[in-house]
Design an enzyme around this catalytic site. Structure first.
Site, PDB file in Angstrom:
ATOM      1  N   HIS A 151     -47.701 110.230  32.905  1.00 23.23           N
ATOM      2  CA  HIS A 151     -48.757 110.351  31.902  1.00 23.23           C
ATOM      3  C   HIS A 151     -49.206 108.970  31.477  1.00 23.23           C
ATOM      4  CE1 HIS A 151     -50.761 111.294  28.110  1.00 23.23           C
ATOM      5  NE2 HIS A 151     -50.923 112.490  28.621  1.00 23.23           N
ATOM      6  N   LYS A 591     -63.430 118.820  28.951  1.00 19.65           N
ATOM      7  CA  LYS A 591     -64.339 117.692  28.740  1.00 19.65           C
ATOM      8  C   LYS A 591     -65.757 118.053  29.160  1.00 19.65           C
ATOM      9  CE  LYS A 591     -63.565 114.018  31.246  1.00 19.65           C
ATOM     10  NZ  LYS A 591     -64.757 113.749  32.092  1.00 19.65           N
TER      11      LYS A 591
END
Length: 938
Positions: A151, A591
């Protein structure tokens, strides 16, 4: 199992006492390490943080801003360090509280299955009349695969994780009956760890490499998962045996692990084919080393003598074969353990594992070589399991079933789940990279001058023809551009790994931004050229499309239908056992179209994929690419699984375990156990309990809500020219992109467009600036318009009727409830007052004020409508533990936000100033601290 107010009060008091104890020790450490003045500064900021919420907010706000402006960078660093340490300790206390609550309930109700446990799932299946034969058929082909990912915003270092693990052990000891010296000694050890934490760099001084991320991921396997897995299988076997006592159960290895660290190259130029090989070697070594330790321990346990108990002829024959491979070992065993044949077998297994480990570390993996593992080395998990099963069968046939079912059975389970590779690595690449590479290859070969100019039908025809053509398209020596060479080298590396090192190390090629059948044929052709696919003979690599935008999700079944019309793709699928993996992207879809519309697009896509599989008799394996944050599909994993469309899961599922939540889910062994059992519980129930599709009235309502939400979201994010400057100026996105947080760039391309920005830094930046916009924006407008302006959304009935419909959906439809509750949680973590302070960073205050006004209006609307739909007075009233956790953290989070704003202001005002490096370090610390405090990153 009741959970009374008295129990909750006791649990709350215990948690408060633990936090107070740790906080007092931290205060002592701050005084000792940084001085009294630093301690008083931290305390003053903490007091102002409390006043900001509960006292005189205007005065507290003014003083916080003034103090931040006057503090030196060194003072800011100390304060942030103190708050970071506090959050680490609070997070640990809350984790330990979960451990203690689970333990208390087990102690109080020993004969009642824990809610959401494996036993609870089996009991529910039995109560619903599901026969044992149906469960057995389901288990026989089941596959539950959590996939660990790195991540870019996960800032915790392995050294900090190890200290936290030691602190957890020490805190757990305090629940016992400690007195006098023993209790004082425990307190001193805890203080020692806190001092050590204070003196340790808690975030990375240099940017992590991909291999650093692999090492971090391996921590969780090495420190808990290897030991945990056998217990989970024992619990499943026990639940099945006691609930269905007349059935002879076979429990295959339904749980497997996957990984992306070292395999996910989409947008990350640091993941090369050599890095992938290195990652595979490391993961293989980790598994083998663990098995060596386990077999050494097993050898100590299996001291049975043939003078006391016979062994099977099969074991004797196996030992004779082993002796021919290791004559020197055979001579030694004949002298040392002449009658202890199980110990002899363990010794041979150990020798084979050592030889396997040596080969894994040194084997040449140059493509095209014909090397093979040395004699006596294991190649696959099957080889190791064959040896272990020989011992197992011998023990079972000679009155030692209890021994066979002990440590040996645990090792067998570990070998089944982790094999000789720990986790199966996925290879992910963007479809455009495959297209560009093939365009160059085809042009160089004189096959097609401009592949990129072809339409989809022409591409499919050309690729199908080339896949079926036995002549090589790509020469052994690669004379192409570096990007094309790397794409080809990746497939060749996978071929070498699977042929010569580890046949289970890599299984799937995930194609990001799949838009058509040609996007799956392209990597299939590259696989064929590398020797991974031979039509009608073998196919060693699955092709998994990743659908991640709203438009791509809407036509996902059409892409697969186009593939199924192609004989060459059907042949590939047949060679892969008619299992089609499909990855669903939660991050980019959010998004692209916003929270509510993305959730609905994903739900609809799963229904289409379910129906596609049924039409063609194909086993669908859906891979849920969920992030940790709500804006990337995050939330409790078991709730998310149960919220999927009926029939969409079946008995095969992959789910990402994102880097930013791995520490929370797997950091402590008992919490890892709880997380995995909840996942298994949810998959069992979702796969075996009959559920109907939701009523048309509900799905029609969601269609309207999704359309309204998408329209409102895109109007802000994509249609306002002043939005991108607002985002760039009022969030730390620029700093996140520069700092040493992850190995991967923040954007796929070097542009300012939102479309090209990765979803993780997009969500992370909004979280840091306390807007939390990706997790809710558009939902409030959709709910309010649907209920109170029904004519605008083509909804029938009165406002009262429409609100009642949403309330019914919330009460009875798990998908809708999870969507609303996750938005509620992320709204609860937002703070629009502090977000307004971030908005002051924008140079154009008039434009920023207009954008912020729209965000604030939607925040208020979403909060109001969610409270109405969920029938609660305040956000999170129906999640009191989370509500209290947020309230407890805010006095520490808020001052840190003020300090981060001040640091951003200074850095941007003088990017080349003398304090530049120190300010960047402080910003990195603040990013880490806010992520820990908010318990959400990206």
């Amino acid at each position: 199992m009741s959970h009374t107010p008295h129990n909750r009060r006791h649990e709350s008091e215990r948690l408060s006492a633990t936090i107070r104890f740790l906080g007092n020790l931290l205060g002592d450490v701050i005084r000792e390490q940084a001085g009294e003045a630093a301690f008083q500064l931290v305390e003053r900021l903490r007091t102002l943080g409390k006043e900001l919420r509960n006292g005189a907010p205007d005065r507290a706000d003014a003083e916080l801003r003034m103090m931040a402006a006057r503090m030196t960078v060194a003072d800011i660093q100390i304060v942030i360090k103190a708050f970071n340490a506090y959050f680490l300790l609070v997070n640990l206390a809350e984790q330990m509280q979960r451990v203690w609550v689970l333990r208390d309930r087990e102690r109080k109700y020993p004969d009642t299955p824990r809610p959401e446990s494996i036993a609870a799932a089996i009991a529910e299946l039995h109560a619903c009349g599901i026969p044992a034969t149906t469960i057995q058929e389901w288990l026989d082909t089941a596959c539950i695969q959590p996939v660990f990912t790195a991540h870019p915003t996960e800032a915790r270092r392995r050294t900090a994780l190890e200290k936290v693990r030691r602190l957890a052990t020490l805190l757990d000891e305090r629940t016992g009956d400690l007195h006098g010296f023993v209790r004082e000694e425990n307190t001193m050890r805890i203080r020692e760890e806190i001092v050590s934490l204070w003196q340790t760099d808690e975030v990375r001084v240099v940017k992590p490499t991909v291999i650093d991320e692999v090492k971090n991921g391996m921590f969780y396997f090495e420190s808990g998962l290897f030991d945990l897995i056998p217990r989970l299988y024992r619990e499943l076997e026990y639940a099945l045996r006691t609930t269905y006592p007349t059935h002879e159960w076979r429990v295959p290895p339904l749980l497997r692990y996957g990984a992306w660290m070292g395999g996910d190259r989409d947008g990350n130029p640091n993941v090369t084919h050599t890095v992938t090989i290195q990652a595979v070697r490391m993961m293989r070594a980790a598994a083998i080393e663990r098995h060596i330790a386990a077999v050494e321990e097993l050898s100590h346990r299996l001291g049975q003598s043939v003078r006391q108990a016979p062994v099977s002829d099969e074991l004797r024959e196996s030992l004779a074969h082993d002796a021919s491979l290791f004559p020197e070992v055979a001579d030694m065993l004949a002298r040392r353990n002449p009658y202890e044949l199980y110990r002899q077998k363990c010794t041979y297994i150990r020798e084979k594992l050592i030889r396997t480990l040596d080969y894994a570390r040194t084997a040449s993996l140059d493509w095209g070589r014909s090397d093979s593992p040395p004699k006596g080395a294991y190649f696959s998990r099957t080889d190791l399991l064959d040896d272990l099963h020989v011992m197992e069968r011998s023990l079972l046939s000679n009155n030692a079933a209890i021994v066979a079912n002990g440590a040996l059975r645990d090792l067998i389970r570990q070998a089944e789940v982790f094999g000789l590779h720990t986790a199966t690595l996925d290879i992910r690449q963007h479809s455009e990279r495959h297209t560009a590479a093939l365009a160059e290859v085809l042009a160089a070969a004189g096959v097609c001058a401009d592949y990129t100019a072809l339409n989809e039908i022409e591409r499919i025809e050309l690729l199908s023809r080339e896949i079926e053509n036995p002549r090589p398209l790509i020469p052994t020596r690669l004379d192409y551009s570096p990007d094309t060479v790397e794409v080809i080298a990746t497939f060749r590396a996978v071929a070498s790994i699977l042929e010569r090192l580890s046949p289970e190390a890599v299984e799937t090629c995930i194609v990001s931004m799949t838009r058509g059948a040609s996007d799956l044929l392209a990597p299939l052709l590259l696989a064929k050229e590398a020797g991974l696919f031979r039509p009608f003979r073998f196919s060693r690599l699955s092709m998994a499309p990743l659908f991640e935008t709203g438009a791509d999700l809407a036509c996902c079944d059409e892409v697969l239908e186009a593939c199924m019309r192609l004989p060459i793709y059907r042949n590939h699928l047949a060679l892969r056992g008619f299992v089609q993996e499909v990855m669903i992207g939660y991050s980019d879809s959010n998004k692209d179209v916003g929270y509510a519309a993305a959730n609905w697009a994903i739900y609809q896509a799963q229904r289409k994929l379910r129906d596609f599989g049924r039409r063609h008799g194909i086993q669908m394996r859906l891979f849920h690419g969920r992030g940790g944050a709500i804006g990337r599909g995050g939330g409790p994993a078991n709730h998310a699984i149960l919220a999927q469309p009926p029939g969409s899961i079946g008995n095969q599922i992959k789910i990402t375990e994102q880097g930013e939540v791995i520490a929370d889910r797997y950091g402590l062994p008992l919490l890892a156990h709880r997380h995995i059992e909840q996942v298994i519980n949810a998959v069992l129930r979702a796969g075996l309990l009959q559920r109907d599709d939701p009523p048309d009235e509900w799905t029609q309502a969601l269609e309207r809500l999704a359309a309204l939400s998408q329209r409102h979201y895109r109007a802000l994010v994509y249609e306002r020219s002043d939005f991108v400057p607002y985002f760039r100026n009022v969030t730390p996105i620029a700093e996140i992109s520069r700092l040493n947080i992850g190995s991967r760039p923040a954007s796929r391309r070097n542009t300012e467009r939102i479309e090209d920005l990765r979803a993780i830094p997009w969500v992370f930046s909004w979280m840091q600036s306390r807007h939390t916009l990706p997790g809710w924006y558009g939902l409030g407008f959709a709910l309010e318009t649907f209920v109170y302006a029904g004519e605008q959304s083509d909804a029938s009935g009165s406002a009262i009727d429409r609100l009642a419909l949403l309330q019914e959906m919330y009460a009875r439809w798990s998908f809708f409830r999870v969507m609303i509750d996750n938005a509620q949680m992320i709204l609860g973590k937002a703070d629009l007052h502090i977000a307004s302070r971030y908005a002051e960073l924008a140079p154009d205050q008039n434009a920023a004020a207009a954008i912020f006004a729209a965000i604030r209006e939607e925040y208020q609307r979403a909060s109001r409508m969610i409270r109405q739909v969920a029938r609660i007075e305040r956000l999170l009233d129906n999640a009191p533990v989370l509500q209290h956790s947020i309230q407890r953290r805010n006095p520490y989070i808020d001052p840190m936000s003020y300090l981060q704003i001040e640091l951003l202001r200074r850095l941007r005002a003088a990017p080349d100033g003398p304090d530049h490096a120190a300010i960047e370090d402080a910003i990195l610390l603040s990013i880490s601290g806010l992520a820990a405090g908010l318990m959400n990153t990206g």
